[in-house]
Design a protein around this motif. Structure first.
Motif, PDB file in Angstrom:
ATOM      1  N   THR A   1     -37.933 -42.258   9.848  1.00 22.16           N
ATOM      2  CA  THR A   1     -37.680 -42.815  11.101  1.00 22.16           C
ATOM      3  C   THR A   1     -36.874 -41.977  12.141  1.00 22.16           C
ATOM      4  N   GLY A   2     -36.820 -40.628  11.931  1.00 19.14           N
ATOM      5  CA  GLY A   2     -36.309 -39.671  12.524  1.00 19.14           C
ATOM      6  C   GLY A   2     -34.637 -39.888  12.664  1.00 19.14           C
ATOM      7  N   LYS A   3     -34.098 -40.946  11.912  1.00 13.68           N
ATOM      8  CA  LYS A   3     -32.622 -41.034  11.821  1.00 13.68           C
ATOM      9  C   LYS A   3     -32.089 -40.445  10.527  1.00 13.68           C
ATOM     10  N   THR A   4     -31.471 -39.306  10.645  1.00 14.11           N
ATOM     11  CA  THR A   4     -30.989 -38.685   9.396  1.00 14.11           C
ATOM     12  C   THR A   4     -29.362 -39.376   9.190  1.00 14.11           C
ATOM     13  N   ALA A   5     -29.289 -39.565   8.063  1.00 13.29           N
ATOM     14  CA  ALA A   5     -27.512 -39.767   7.713  1.00 13.29           C
ATOM     15  C   ALA A   5     -26.991 -38.486   8.075  1.00 13.29           C
ATOM     16  N   THR A   6     -25.724 -38.911   8.722  1.00 10.98           N
ATOM     17  CA  THR A   6     -24.893 -37.435   9.015  1.00 10.98           C
ATOM     18  C   THR A   6     -24.780 -37.008   7.547  1.00 10.98           C
ATOM     19  N   ALA A   7     -24.308 -35.663   7.649  1.00 18.51           N
ATOM     20  CA  ALA A   7     -23.920 -34.959   6.769  1.00 18.51           C
ATOM     21  C   ALA A   7     -22.882 -35.582   5.951  1.00 18.51           C
ATOM     22  N   ALA A   8     -21.924 -36.036   6.677  1.00 15.93           N
ATOM     23  CA  ALA A   8     -20.699 -36.889   5.865  1.00 15.93           C
ATOM     24  C   ALA A   8     -20.937 -38.184   5.496  1.00 15.93           C
ATOM     25  N   GLN A   9     -22.102 -38.787   5.955  1.00 12.75           N
ATOM     26  CA  GLN A   9     -22.416 -39.981   5.368  1.00 12.75           C
ATOM     27  C   GLN A   9     -23.133 -39.661   4.151  1.00 12.75           C
ATOM     28  N   ALA A  10     -24.170 -38.673   4.234  1.00  2.89           N
ATOM     29  CA  ALA A  10     -24.727 -38.386   2.863  1.00  2.89           C
ATOM     30  C   ALA A  10     -23.834 -37.807   1.804  1.00  2.89           C
ATOM     31  N   GLU A  11     -22.889 -37.061   2.243  1.00  7.59           N
ATOM     32  CA  GLU A  11     -21.785 -36.432   1.051  1.00  7.59           C
ATOM     33  C   GLU A  11     -21.227 -37.438   0.505  1.00  7.59           C
ATOM     34  N   GLU A  12     -20.807 -38.474   1.407  1.00  2.72           N
ATOM     35  CA  GLU A  12     -19.846 -39.552   0.587  1.00  2.72           C
ATOM     36  C   GLU A  12     -20.536 -40.278  -0.470  1.00  2.72           C
ATOM     37  N   ILE A  13     -22.103 -40.477  -0.010  1.00  2.78           N
ATOM     38  CA  ILE A  13     -22.563 -41.273  -1.223  1.00  2.78           C
ATOM     39  C   ILE A  13     -22.978 -40.156  -2.325  1.00  2.78           C
ATOM     40  N   HIS A  14     -23.286 -39.077  -1.896  1.00  2.00           N
ATOM     41  CA  HIS A  14     -23.684 -37.924  -3.211  1.00  2.00           C
ATOM     42  C   HIS A  14     -22.494 -37.969  -4.140  1.00  2.00           C
ATOM     43  N   ALA A  15     -21.330 -37.650  -3.343  1.00  2.00           N
ATOM     44  CA  ALA A  15     -19.901 -37.491  -4.180  1.00  2.00           C
ATOM     45  C   ALA A  15     -19.782 -38.955  -4.867  1.00  2.00           C
ATOM     46  N   HIS A  16     -19.949 -40.127  -4.541  1.00  2.00           N
ATOM     47  CA  HIS A  16     -20.067 -41.313  -5.461  1.00  2.00           C
ATOM     48  C   HIS A  16     -20.948 -41.153  -6.472  1.00  2.00           C
ATOM     49  N   ILE A  17     -22.084 -40.956  -6.144  1.00  2.00           N
ATOM     50  CA  ILE A  17     -23.200 -40.627  -7.447  1.00  2.00           C
ATOM     51  C   ILE A  17     -22.634 -40.058  -8.405  1.00  2.00           C
ATOM     52  N   ARG A  18     -22.088 -38.674  -8.087  1.00  2.00           N
ATOM     53  CA  ARG A  18     -21.462 -37.703  -9.088  1.00  2.00           C
ATOM     54  C   ARG A  18     -20.326 -38.434  -9.640  1.00  2.00           C
ATOM     55  N   SER A  19     -19.590 -39.098  -9.144  1.00  4.90           N
ATOM     56  CA  SER A  19     -18.457 -39.792  -9.795  1.00  4.90           C
ATOM     57  C   SER A  19     -18.989 -41.013 -10.833  1.00  4.90           C
ATOM     58  N   VAL A  20     -20.033 -41.474 -10.298  1.00  2.00           N
ATOM     59  CA  VAL A  20     -20.510 -42.770 -11.264  1.00  2.00           C
ATOM     60  C   VAL A  20     -20.969 -41.959 -12.576  1.00  2.00           C
ATOM     61  N   ILE A  21     -21.781 -40.997 -12.307  1.00  2.00           N
ATOM     62  CA  ILE A  21     -22.540 -40.122 -13.427  1.00  2.00           C
ATOM     63  C   ILE A  21     -21.248 -39.776 -14.456  1.00  2.00           C
ATOM     64  N   ALA A  22     -20.151 -39.027 -13.755  1.00  2.00           N
ATOM     65  CA  ALA A  22     -18.919 -38.544 -14.394  1.00  2.00           C
ATOM     66  C   ALA A  22     -18.143 -39.627 -15.130  1.00  2.00           C
TER      67      ALA A  22
END
Ligand code: PGA
Length: 251
Positions: free
Chosen positions: A175-196
């Motif tokens: 779409t050309g619409k990237t998640a902002t780095a902050a938007q992506a990071e908060e989900i990535h950190a969340h995924i890592r915490s679910v795995i942890a």
């Protein structure tokens, strides 16, 4: 040790000769990449053998975009994990949102496909991500946790060494619409915490989590600078060797 990966998802693009030419260019230019970045290309099934040949002697690895949920037999039009492994292919993408959306891929099917891939020594790039409606309703954390739990929690910590997660918000794909780095990071950190929460901190820290969705040379640096973003799954920009390599040089 966490691995940094940039993977090119060619989707349903290029003829075989075009794909081979692209793979050769990527292989040649990849020679100057630092050794801590793993580069992967995922062409269509029809291209895998020829692209595999073109990549020989380079450090670029080969991935499929999908595999069957059956071992072998009367499943017209399907391609089994064992067939991919015999090419040889090192990875397969599974659960891409386009497969979930257009081809009825469910989390249940993804458990079976992931098991078959791992049993055949294929590594898996497992895609997760919310759509626009889910994001607007503020459900993105829940959707992504459920996708992770429904698939990943069926596997062992040992299995997770051969699984890479790709977070791809559906609203950002093509779409050309990237998640902002902050938007992506908060989900990535969340995924890592679910795995942890399930597998422990060490396993979670070792997990490679890629961002995908309109990732390009102009935004890759900012995304990859986030501490929980370990690279990208690249669609459109992976069809141009220079763009793809520029993204891979963004760490
Ligand atoms: P895009 O696709 O980079 O073209 O947005 C990413 C993907 O779907 O893997």
């Amino acid at each position: 040790m966490r691995k940094y990966i940039v993977a090119g998802n060619w989707k349903m693009n290029t003829t075989v000769p075009e794909g081979v030419a692209l793979a050769k260019e990527v292989a040649e230019k990849a020679a100057s990449l630092p050794s801590n970045v793993e580069l992967i290309v995922a062409p269509p099934f029809t291209h895998l053998s020829a692209v595999g040949q073109a990549l020989k002697g380079s450090k670029v690895l080969l991935s499929a975009q999908n595999c069957a949920d059956q071992e072998k037999g009367a499943y017209t039009g399907e391609v089994a994990a064992a067939m991919l492994a015999s090419i040889p292919c090192q990875y397969t993408i599974l659960g891409h949102s386009e497969r979930r959306q257009y081809y009825g891929e469910t989390d249940e099917k993804l458990v079976v496909k992931t098991r078959l891939a791992l049993d055949n020594a294929l590594k898996v790039i497992l895609c997760v991500g919310e759509n626009l409606k889910e994001r607007e309703a503020g459900k993105h954390f829940d959707i992504v946790s459920a996708q992770i739990e429904n698939v990943l929690f069926h596997f062992s910590a040992e299995d997770l060494k051969n699984i890479v997660i790709a977070y791809e918000p559906v609203w950002a794909i093509g779409t050309g619409k990237t998640a902002t780095a902050a938007q992506a990071e908060e989900i990535h950190a969340h995924i890592r915490s679910v795995i942890a929460g399930r597998f422990g901190l060490d396993v979670a820290e070792d997990m490679t989590i890629l961002y995908g969705g309109s990732c390009k040379p102009s935004n890759a640096k900012e995304l990859f600078a986030e501490k929980d973003i370990d690279g990208g799954l690249i669609g459109g920009a992976s069809l141009k060797a220079d763009d793809f390599l520029a993204i891979a040089s963004s760490f």
